[in-house]
Design an enzyme around this catalytic site. Structure first.
Site, PDB file in Angstrom:
ATOM      1  CB  CYS A   1      58.478  49.117  53.491  1.00 12.66           C
ATOM      2  SG  CYS A   1      58.701  50.689  53.737  1.00 12.66           S
TER       3      CYS A   1
ATOM      4  CG  ASN B   1      53.969  57.905  60.230  1.00 13.72           C
ATOM      5  OD1 ASN B   1      53.471  57.000  58.983  1.00 13.72           O
ATOM      6  ND2 ASN B   1      55.058  58.122  59.707  1.00 13.72           N
TER       7      ASN B   1
END
Length: 421
Positions: free
Chosen positions: A119, A23
């Site tokens: 996602c 991330n």
């Protein structure tokens, strides 16, 4: 189709190293587009499918990308004129591709980015990104599945109050504002360690950003930025997953690269449960034995309990006594792993945004499928302690965020294999 097969019951012992943060590396790779002078070299880059996807996006935008997997390094040269369009074929694979919009607007004054995909957890809307770009002076419209952004008079610094501390929106606005005219203030900004890493990177490139890691971030725009060498921070979610692997098997492992300050909400919950943690300069040692105490968890934006650790923590809580409640406030639809845990004889009931866990579940091996990235890891954790054999499929999710997780667990003593069917 690959599957991971685990025979439960082995205690984990030994040492394991954490990779660079997924991330952090994705926004930092996109921020490399901001450097019109000299290439950037990123080190401690994890070998993940998401990194390859974002590299393909950057290449499409006319950056030269050299991925040195054996060195865990990526070199990005964005000194040529960039293309304005990030097409659907790449953006659809991964939501983080939306993060090219800020750098493209900053460098070119215009951008076309396909609406993102990639996602399964909830809608993850991009309104906050658009709100930020419009505040900076861009005109935005959506057409044929694309976001068209145009700042014909250039981006101008302003004050932006986010309705929610969105990580992606905070990152995108920081990148856009770094080359804008004047000062930009982001209020109610996301505070994750990955935001701090991005700001540090841009500052090393010649940017002027202060306040990253707090509610209010100030960006003073500069004329141009240059490439630098930068090391990606360790992955706190992988570190947390490995700490839980030690605790759930009642083992004793040292997680090199785990940083307490990046995962305080998790380690305090582990200690509350009776897990023993020893904080060292270069990592955290985890030890656990016997019965663990029940705790409740509620996911919140950082520094609250991370939604990305919710399913792994649920696996651990299944092995603790008493009544436990897990409440998910960040994403809707993030209890899809519960049905898979139930196949393993877990005692869980979902009511709205809360999952109630009653007593210590006697987990049994079963065939289960990963529903998202973190659920994949959670099912593997449950398999480490289940009676019998657990088989986990849909591993493309796992490969998006973990490098050789089964190999690391095997090295620590797990009876685990990855099989190509």
């Amino acid at each position: 189709m690959d599957k991971i097969v685990i025979k439960g019951g082995n205690k984990l012992t030994g040492e394991v190293k954490v990779e660079g943060a997924k991330n952090a590396v994705l926004p930092i790779l996109t921020a490399s587009l901001l450097a019109s002078d000299k290439p950037s070299k990123l080190v401690n880059v994890p070998a993940l499918s998401d990194v390859e996807t974002i590299n393909n996006v950057l290449t499409t935008l006319n950056a030269d990308v050299t991925y040195k997997k054996d060195e865990n390094a990526v070199v990005v040269d964005a000194t040529k004129t960039l293309n304005e369009e990030a097409p659907y074929e790449y953006v659809s694979k991964m939501r983080a591709s939306i993060l090219v919009m800020g750098p493209l607007l900053a460098r070119l004054g215009h951008a076309i980015v396909a609406l993102p995909g990639g996602c399964a957890i909830g809608s993850r809307p991009i309104e906050q990104h658009i709100k930020g770009f419009e505040a900076l002076g861009a005109e935005i419209h959506l057409e044929n599945g694309n976001i068209y952004a145009n700042a014909k008079d250039g981006l101008k610094g302003t004050s932006i109050h986010l309705d929610f501390p969105s990580v992606g929106a905070t990152q995108n606005i920081i990148m856009a504002a770094s080359l804008a005219k004047g000062k930009t203030l982001i209020e109610n900004a996301a505070k994750e360690p990955e935001i701090v890493d991005l700001a540090n990177y841009i500052n090393e490139m010649g940017g002027r950003i202060t306040g990253a890691g707090t509610d209010t971030i100030t960006i003073n725009g500069v004329e141009s930025l240059h490439g630098v060498e930068h090391a990606i921070i360790p992955d706190r979610i992988e570190a947390g997953t490995l700490l839980i692997a030690g605790a759930i098997t009642r083992g004793d492992i040292f997680v090199r690269g785990a940083i307490k300050e990046h995962m305080a909400s998790l380690v305090y919950k582990l200690e509350e449960m009776g897990v023993e943690l020893e904080y060292q300069e270069d990592g955290i040692r985890v030890r656990a034995e016997g019965d663990l105490q029940p705790v409740d968890i509620k996911t919140l934006p950082h520094p609250g309990f991370p939604t990305d650790m919710q399913s792994q923590m649920m696996a651990l809580l299944l092995t603790a006594n008493g009544h436990k409640v897990v409440t998910e406030t960040v994403f809707e639809n993030r209890f899809m792993h519960v049905a898979e845990f139930k196949r393993m004889n877990a005692n869980i009931n979902v009511e709205g945004r809360s999952a109630k866990l009653e007593g210590k579940s006697q987990l049994q091996g079963a065939q289960v499928k990963a529903t998202d990235l973190r659920a994949a890891a959670a099912l593997i954790l449950a398999g480490l302690v289940a009676d019998g054999k657990t088989s986990v499929t849909e591993l493309t999710h796992l490969d998006r965020g973990y490098v050789d997780l089964h190999g690391k667990l095997k090295q620590l003593g797990a009876d685990i294999e990855r099989i190509n069917d």
